[in-house]
Scaffold this motif. Structure first.
Motif, short mmCIF file in Angstrom:
data_model
loop_
_atom_site.label_atom_id
_atom_site.label_comp_id
_atom_site.label_asym_id
_atom_site.label_seq_id
_atom_site.Cartn_x
_atom_site.Cartn_y
_atom_site.Cartn_z
N TYR A 20 0.83 -1.20 0.00
CA TYR A 20 0.00 0.00 0.00
C TYR A 20 0.86 1.26 0.00
O TYR A 20 0.63 2.19 -0.77
CB TYR A 20 -0.94 -0.02 1.20
CG TYR A 20 -1.91 1.14 1.21
CD1 TYR A 20 -3.14 1.03 0.57
CD2 TYR A 20 -1.60 2.34 1.84
CE1 TYR A 20 -4.03 2.09 0.56
CE2 TYR A 20 -2.49 3.41 1.84
CZ TYR A 20 -3.70 3.27 1.19
OH TYR A 20 -4.58 4.32 1.17
N GLU A 21 1.85 1.29 0.87
CA GLU A 21 2.73 2.46 0.97
C GLU A 21 3.45 2.72 -0.36
O GLU A 21 3.59 3.85 -0.79
CB GLU A 21 3.74 2.30 2.10
CG GLU A 21 3.14 2.49 3.47
CD GLU A 21 2.47 3.84 3.66
OE1 GLU A 21 3.07 4.87 3.29
OE2 GLU A 21 1.34 3.86 4.18
N SER A 24 0.85 3.87 -3.12
CA SER A 24 0.21 5.16 -2.83
C SER A 24 1.14 6.36 -3.03
O SER A 24 0.67 7.50 -3.03
CB SER A 24 -0.36 5.17 -1.41
OG SER A 24 0.67 5.10 -0.45
N ASP A 25 2.41 6.11 -3.22
CA ASP A 25 3.36 7.20 -3.47
C ASP A 25 3.50 7.39 -4.98
O ASP A 25 4.11 6.57 -5.67
CB ASP A 25 4.72 6.85 -2.86
CG ASP A 25 5.75 7.96 -3.03
OD1 ASP A 25 5.50 8.92 -3.80
OD2 ASP A 25 6.82 7.85 -2.41
N PHE A 60 -4.78 10.35 -6.17
CA PHE A 60 -5.25 9.19 -5.43
C PHE A 60 -6.26 9.63 -4.39
O PHE A 60 -6.23 10.77 -3.92
CB PHE A 60 -4.07 8.52 -4.70
CG PHE A 60 -3.20 7.68 -5.59
CD1 PHE A 60 -3.41 6.31 -5.70
CD2 PHE A 60 -2.17 8.25 -6.30
CE1 PHE A 60 -2.61 5.54 -6.52
CE2 PHE A 60 -1.36 7.48 -7.12
CZ PHE A 60 -1.59 6.12 -7.24
N GLU A 62 -7.74 9.73 -0.61
CA GLU A 62 -7.00 9.90 0.63
C GLU A 62 -6.56 8.54 1.17
O GLU A 62 -7.26 7.53 0.99
CB GLU A 62 -7.87 10.61 1.66
CG GLU A 62 -8.10 12.07 1.34
CD GLU A 62 -8.82 12.80 2.46
OE1 GLU A 62 -8.71 12.39 3.63
OE2 GLU A 62 -9.50 13.78 2.13
N ARG A 63 -5.40 8.55 1.84
CA ARG A 63 -4.93 7.32 2.47
C ARG A 63 -6.02 6.80 3.42
O ARG A 63 -6.70 7.59 4.06
CB ARG A 63 -3.64 7.57 3.23
CG ARG A 63 -2.49 7.81 2.28
CD ARG A 63 -1.21 8.03 3.05
NE ARG A 63 -0.15 8.29 2.11
CZ ARG A 63 0.88 7.47 1.92
NH1 ARG A 63 0.98 6.37 2.61
NH2 ARG A 63 1.80 7.76 1.04
N ASN A 64 -6.13 5.48 3.48
CA ASN A 64 -7.20 4.89 4.26
C ASN A 64 -6.78 3.53 4.79
O ASN A 64 -5.78 2.97 4.33
CB ASN A 64 -8.48 4.80 3.41
CG ASN A 64 -8.25 3.95 2.18
OD1 ASN A 64 -8.28 2.73 2.22
ND2 ASN A 64 -8.00 4.61 1.04
N LEU A 69 -6.82 2.19 -3.20
CA LEU A 69 -5.85 3.02 -3.93
C LEU A 69 -6.48 3.58 -5.20
O LEU A 69 -5.81 3.80 -6.20
CB LEU A 69 -4.62 2.17 -4.28
CG LEU A 69 -3.73 1.81 -3.10
CD1 LEU A 69 -2.87 0.61 -3.41
CD2 LEU A 69 -2.90 3.01 -2.70
N ASP A 70 -7.79 3.78 -5.13
CA ASP A 70 -8.48 4.34 -6.28
C ASP A 70 -7.78 5.62 -6.68
O ASP A 70 -7.33 6.39 -5.82
CB ASP A 70 -9.93 4.65 -5.95
CG ASP A 70 -10.74 3.41 -5.60
OD1 ASP A 70 -10.19 2.29 -5.63
OD2 ASP A 70 -11.93 3.57 -5.28
N HIS A 71 -7.68 5.83 -7.97
CA HIS A 71 -7.05 7.05 -8.45
C HIS A 71 -7.75 7.52 -9.72
O HIS A 71 -8.38 6.75 -10.42
CB HIS A 71 -5.55 6.87 -8.66
CG HIS A 71 -5.18 5.71 -9.52
ND1 HIS A 71 -5.19 4.41 -9.08
CD2 HIS A 71 -4.80 5.67 -10.81
CE1 HIS A 71 -4.82 3.61 -10.06
NE2 HIS A 71 -4.59 4.35 -11.13
N ARG A 86 -7.21 -1.85 -5.28
CA ARG A 86 -7.18 -2.26 -3.87
C ARG A 86 -5.98 -3.13 -3.57
O ARG A 86 -5.51 -3.87 -4.43
CB ARG A 86 -8.41 -3.10 -3.51
CG ARG A 86 -9.75 -2.49 -3.76
CD ARG A 86 -10.11 -1.50 -2.66
NE ARG A 86 -11.44 -0.95 -2.83
CZ ARG A 86 -11.77 0.01 -3.68
NH1 ARG A 86 -10.87 0.53 -4.47
NH2 ARG A 86 -12.99 0.46 -3.75
#
Length: 136
Positions: A20-21, A24-25, A60, A62-64, A69-71, A86
């Motif tokens: 995820y990390e 998400s970047d 993206f 917001e982090r959750n 990781l919808d964008h 996801r």
């Protein structure tokens, strides 16, 4: 009218938090989304991805804590395309799933080509993360 969709996925031997990390970047996009992203820059608080079709904005959700990781990509002003994505736990590793929609006016051949590119990018993501995880 409902668009055609295809959900593609890959299993990755890496903890979901790390996957995820990494995803998400936006700065990591050129490392794994090679069919889509040649480079990425941040300008005026927005991420701009250089793609084979030219520059596009990307943002993206917001982090959750749900692994979403919808964008959204914006190929042109006023147009945003949702890309649902996801990361979910799969044993000690992760499952990454991506839903691809056939956009209005997109030919079946182009849609299948895009699905192949997403599959390639997911395999690259797997290789990058499993290589990093196994070497850390």
């Amino acid at each position: 009218m409902v668009a055609n969709s295809k959900t593609l996925g890959v299993s990755i031997e890496c903890p979901p938090e790390k996957v995820y990390e990494f995803i998400s970047d936006p700065e990591n996009l050129p490392k794994w989304a090679t069919a889509f992203c040649k480079s990425v820059t941040k300008s005026d608080g927005e991420w701009i991805v250089e793609t084979p079709d030219g520059p596009m904005k990307i943002r993206f959700v917001e982090r959750n804590k749900f692994g979403a990781l919808d964008h959204y990509v914006s190929p042109m002003p006023g147009q945003e395309i949702l890309n649902p994505m996801r990361v979910i736990p799969n044993g000690s590793g992760s499952e990454v799933i991506f839903t691809l929609f056939q956009l209005p006016g997109m030919s079946d051949d182009k849609y299948l080509e895009d699905a192949g590119l997403v599959e390639r990018d997911l395999r690259t993501l797997k290789n990058v993360l499993e290589g990093d995880f196994n070497n850390s």
